[in-house]
Every structure is written in C-alpha cells, then in structure tokens.
Enzyme design. Structure first.
Site, PDB file in Angstrom:
ATOM      1  N   LEU A 256      31.746  79.231  61.270  1.00 49.22           N
ATOM      2  CA  LEU A 256      30.618  79.081  60.356  1.00 49.22           C
ATOM      3  C   LEU A 256      29.681  77.969  60.834  1.00 49.22           C
ATOM      4  O   LEU A 256      30.037  77.192  61.722  1.00 49.22           O
ATOM      5  CB  LEU A 256      31.150  78.782  58.946  1.00 49.22           C
ATOM      6  CG  LEU A 256      32.013  79.905  58.341  1.00 49.22           C
ATOM      7  CD1 LEU A 256      32.797  79.406  57.129  1.00 49.22           C
ATOM      8  CD2 LEU A 256      31.133  81.095  57.969  1.00 49.22           C
TER       9      LEU A 256
ATOM     10  N   LYS B 218      22.005  69.799  66.050  1.00 47.09           N
ATOM     11  CA  LYS B 218      23.059  69.523  65.065  1.00 47.09           C
ATOM     12  C   LYS B 218      24.249  68.853  65.734  1.00 47.09           C
ATOM     13  O   LYS B 218      24.795  67.867  65.223  1.00 47.09           O
ATOM     14  CB  LYS B 218      23.497  70.818  64.391  1.00 47.09           C
ATOM     15  CG  LYS B 218      24.554  70.611  63.305  1.00 47.09           C
ATOM     16  CD  LYS B 218      25.274  71.896  62.959  1.00 47.09           C
ATOM     17  CE  LYS B 218      26.299  72.241  64.008  1.00 47.09           C
ATOM     18  NZ  LYS B 218      27.206  73.336  63.607  1.00 47.09           N
TER      19      LYS B 218
ATOM     20  N   LYS C 136      33.897  68.492  70.998  1.00 46.80           N
ATOM     21  CA  LYS C 136      32.817  69.481  71.117  1.00 46.80           C
ATOM     22  C   LYS C 136      31.452  68.819  70.973  1.00 46.80           C
ATOM     23  O   LYS C 136      30.524  69.074  71.755  1.00 46.80           O
ATOM     24  CB  LYS C 136      33.003  70.563  70.050  1.00 46.80           C
ATOM     25  CG  LYS C 136      31.804  71.492  69.830  1.00 46.80           C
ATOM     26  CD  LYS C 136      31.495  72.341  71.049  1.00 46.80           C
ATOM     27  CE  LYS C 136      30.237  73.187  70.847  1.00 46.80           C
ATOM     28  NZ  LYS C 136      30.364  74.206  69.810  1.00 46.80           N
TER      29      LYS C 136
END
EC number: 1.1.-.-
Length: 302
Positions: free
Chosen positions: A66, A239, A170
């Site tokens: 998501l 982001k 990540k």
C-alpha cells in the site's frame, strides 16, 4: 502452498500477487479499486476476494502493498487484524515509516500475531520478472516461513534487523538513489554546456568511479531516449526521501546533504510533477528558471 491474503493491487502489487498465484499459492485479494480486484480474478480465477472480514481467517500470511503507513494501519485496524487467525504472519511490503512499522509489529504481537516489514526495490519490471530486492525486518524464524514467497518475488532477500529495519533500509536506499539521480543529471548538464555530449559523458561515468545504477540503468534507457518510463514516480521517490530524513531527525543524526536532496525533490513535487516518472528530473533540473527557486527553498530550510 500457503493461503495468502494480498491487500493492494496497484502498479507493484498486481504483478507481485500475480506471480504468487502463478506459483500455485491460494490468494485472497483486496483493493479499494474494485476494478483491479476484478481484473485480477479474471486473470487468476482460482483467487478469492475478501467479501467480508471473515475471509482473512483463512490466510496463513497477509501481505500489504500500500502507499504509506497511514493506509497500512487503517486497513489493518479496519478489521483485517481483528479477523485474522492467531499466529497469522503479517508482511508489510509497502514503503512505510520505520518507527511506525516497529510499533505496528509490537501491537500485532500483543494480539497474538507476527510481523515482518519487507519493502522492495526494483520497480514494476522487477515485480513482473520476480527480480526484486527484498529488505526484511523482523524475526529470523518468521523470515523462514516467508522464504518461499520471497523467492517467487525477488532475486535477493536480505535480513536487515529487527522490525522496522527493512523500511529504514528501503528509505535510505532510495535517498542514495535520488541523490545519484540529481548529481548525475547536474553533471550531464554541466558537461553538455561545456560541449560534451551527454551520451559520451555517460560512457565516461560507466567506465569510471562515477558509475551508479543511475548512469548504468537510467540515463541512456529513460533520460536520453526521452521515454521516461522507469515506472517509479517523483511523488513516491520524494516520499521515501522524506522518510529517510525524518528518520535521521528522529535519531538526532545531522544530515545536511540529505535535506538538500529532499528540498530539490520536494520542489519538483510541489511544482505539480509528482505523478511523472522520476527520470524526468533530467528535464526539470535542467530548466534555468528553476535555479533561483531552488536557491530560495534552500534558504528557507537553512
């Protein structure tokens, strides 16, 4: 074969779930885009849809793919976690916030569940071809249960540390990638202004110490070709950069270069380019009129 709940059938989730279905795992799928759910079922008739919360009781493993931590937590708190059987293994493969991921893992454990964070790198092509790099945070024994699944999805699986560590790795990886894109683009434009063909300078970079994933796999393929189709948008890159800088701030680590990198990408996002491929930075960083604006932004954040 496991029964896998898979929540999130977007650009990455759809091909990842497809690979699992093709590997004969039983899938229970869901997405707020019911059209994506229907397309998945059309392609994989043996899959099931989560028509109600009780469907999650049948899943040994529930994977979320998501957009962010807010949505992951809302989905799980919205009935999925409560409906799941005890000892279910939750795997969040989204790009989530590492501290929140660590807290989520602790909350699920209190409910009798288990948790791994396992974000991926490799883009849509990697998802389609099973060539993702998977960074895993959580317990070794839970990774052992998920190994067969990860082998279907990725070319490399690295256990990074405790819960939240995968998401930290990540974000930090994408921070380095974003910095590489910006530095490479600026070098190409400076070289071009001096009279060096960008394709030639790319050859120099790839034969020298400036070589990077950007120079090897993005410049000629997506930037100089003008296709700008790597499959990863500016909004998502920004982001991830912000997750990395927020993590540095929360840990008290000074990271001035990282914050400068964030400023550049955030300005491009604020300029309305969030949905465009991140390789278009080759165009946007080259626009002379943006230079004063970038300088103003740096002064604001100084």
């Amino acid at each position: 074969m496991s029964t896998i709940g898979f929540i999130g059938l977007g650009n990455m989730g759809f091909p990842m779930a497809s690979r699992l279905a093709d590997a004969n795992h039983t899938l229970i799928v869901d997405d707020r885009d019911k059209g994506a759910v229907q397309r998945f079922q059309d392609q994989h008739p043996t899959s099931r849809t989560a028509t109600d919360a009780k469907a999650w009781q049948d899943a040994d493993i529930i994977i979320t793919m998501l957009p962010n931590s807010d949505i992951v937590e809302a989905v799980l708190a919205g009935g999925v976690a409560a409906a799941a059987s005890l000892n279910t293994l939750f795997i969040d493969m989204s790009s989530s916030e590492p501290i929140r991921s660590r807290d989520l893992g602790a909350r699920l454990e209190l409910q009798g569940m288990r948790y791994l964070d396992a974000p991926v790198s490799g883009g849509v092509r990697g998802a389609q071809n099973g060539q993702l790099a998977i960074m895993v945070g959580g317990r070794w024994q839970d990774l052992d249960q998920a190994k067969d699944i990860f082998d279907v999805l990725g070319k490399s699986v690295i256990h990074v540390g405790d819960a939240g560590s995968g998401h930290a790795a990540k974000a930090l990886n994408n921070l380095v990638s974003a910095a590489s894109v910006a530095a490479t683009v600026e070098a190409l434009r400076v070289g071009e202004r001096f009279g060096i063909d960008p394709a030639t300078l790319t050859q120099v970079l790839n034969a020298s110490s400036g070589r990077s994933n950007t120079s090897e796999n993005k410049v000629a393929q997506y930037m100089l070709s003008g296709t700008f189709g790597s499959g990863f948008p500016i909004g998502l890159m920004t982001k991830d950069i912000k997750i990395a800088t927020a993590l540095a701030d929360s840990l008290g680590v000074e990271a001035p270069f990282s914050h400068d990198c964030e400023t550049i990408w955030q300005f491009t996002l604020d300029s309305g380019h969030g949905a465009e491929d991140h390789t278009r930075m080759y165009e946007y960083l080259a626009t002379p009129t943006t230079t004063p604006a970038f300088k103003d932004e740096r002064q604001i954040h100084a």
